[in-house]
Design a protein around this motif. Sequence first.
Motif, mmCIF file in Angstrom:
data_model
loop_
_atom_site.group_PDB
_atom_site.id
_atom_site.type_symbol
_atom_site.label_atom_id
_atom_site.label_comp_id
_atom_site.label_asym_id
_atom_site.label_seq_id
_atom_site.Cartn_x
_atom_site.Cartn_y
_atom_site.Cartn_z
ATOM 1 N N GLY A 238 5.534 12.557 -6.022
ATOM 2 C CA GLY A 238 5.379 12.973 -4.633
ATOM 3 C C GLY A 238 3.951 12.990 -4.121
ATOM 4 O O GLY A 238 3.721 13.346 -2.960
ATOM 5 N N LYS A 239 2.989 12.607 -4.932
ATOM 6 C CA LYS A 239 1.581 12.664 -4.514
ATOM 7 C C LYS A 239 1.239 11.479 -3.621
ATOM 8 O O LYS A 239 1.826 10.391 -3.733
ATOM 9 C CB LYS A 239 0.667 12.699 -5.738
ATOM 10 C CG LYS A 239 0.883 13.919 -6.627
ATOM 11 C CD LYS A 239 -0.101 13.959 -7.770
ATOM 12 C CE LYS A 239 0.171 15.151 -8.687
ATOM 13 N NZ LYS A 239 0.081 16.425 -7.974
ATOM 14 N N VAL B 204 0.851 -1.191 0.000
ATOM 15 C CA VAL B 204 0.000 0.000 0.000
ATOM 16 C C VAL B 204 0.884 1.237 0.000
ATOM 17 O O VAL B 204 1.656 1.456 0.948
ATOM 18 C CB VAL B 204 -0.945 0.003 1.209
ATOM 19 C CG1 VAL B 204 -1.749 1.302 1.251
ATOM 20 C CG2 VAL B 204 -1.883 -1.202 1.169
ATOM 21 N N HIS B 205 0.797 2.017 -1.057
ATOM 22 C CA HIS B 205 1.561 3.264 -1.137
ATOM 23 C C HIS B 205 0.852 4.371 -0.370
ATOM 24 O O HIS B 205 1.474 5.082 0.437
ATOM 25 C CB HIS B 205 1.735 3.675 -2.602
ATOM 26 C CG HIS B 205 2.341 5.032 -2.790
ATOM 27 N ND1 HIS B 205 1.568 6.183 -2.876
ATOM 28 C CD2 HIS B 205 3.627 5.434 -2.913
ATOM 29 C CE1 HIS B 205 2.364 7.224 -3.047
ATOM 30 N NE2 HIS B 205 3.619 6.795 -3.062
ATOM 31 N N SER B 206 -0.460 4.529 -0.591
ATOM 32 C CA SER B 206 -1.220 5.593 0.055
ATOM 33 C C SER B 206 -2.705 5.388 -0.234
ATOM 34 O O SER B 206 -3.083 4.591 -1.096
ATOM 35 C CB SER B 206 -0.766 6.972 -0.448
ATOM 36 O OG SER B 206 -0.796 7.028 -1.873
#
Length: 235
Positions: A198-199, A118-120
Amino acid sequence: MDRHALLTNFINNHPEAIGKVVDFDHERDHLYQLDLTAANNELTAEVINNTPLFSSWVNSKLRDNNCRYGIGGYMEHRTIYAFSSHFDTDDEPRRLHLGVDIWGDAGTPIYTPLDGLVHSYQDNNNIGDYGPTIILQHDLDGLTLYSLYGHLSRKSLEGLLVGMPVFKDQQIATLGDINENGQWPPHLHFQLMFDMAGKQGDYPGVCKFSEKEIWQKNIPDPGLILRFPDAVNVE
């Protein structure tokens, strides 16, 4: 070798590493190609601006053509985004769709097609936006790839942690309904990116048509992962 070629090579050399995004029986199920461009005269402003009516239109296409899902959208120049100011800019409005949409019932299970983590994630709660969104990060023999899943149910975000591992064919979410998914007919926005810039928890899914070539460099065709058969109908 550029990243698009590296991705294609990985998929060709490791077909066993690619799983499903939704349940689909290639021998029995069918897909309906939805045209959401200005060429579709059925999508009037009245339909687009009324989510229940828009949902009924999508459902009728699937039902009348015996299709499990609607499909389409990668690099499609759409007019439907005029219903929301979310896609407006000071000069050229955003109308070019960057992912693939899979239209189906609210509650449809969504899976990760690749091992990763999971990145974000976050609830992008604006009219016309993704609503609940999950972004995963994958390492494909040294090539970093991100996958985005938008228009999910809010319960899909429960229990997630950044860095949590996920595995091919693991259910990670369900499709949200019109009250939680950015006020859209239920569907999945599935998109791939090489660089997140960077999001966190969000990444543009619609861009200016004039910037198509720029975005294509970072956003490969999700069809490489989906590996769906051809749709049975086109609007």
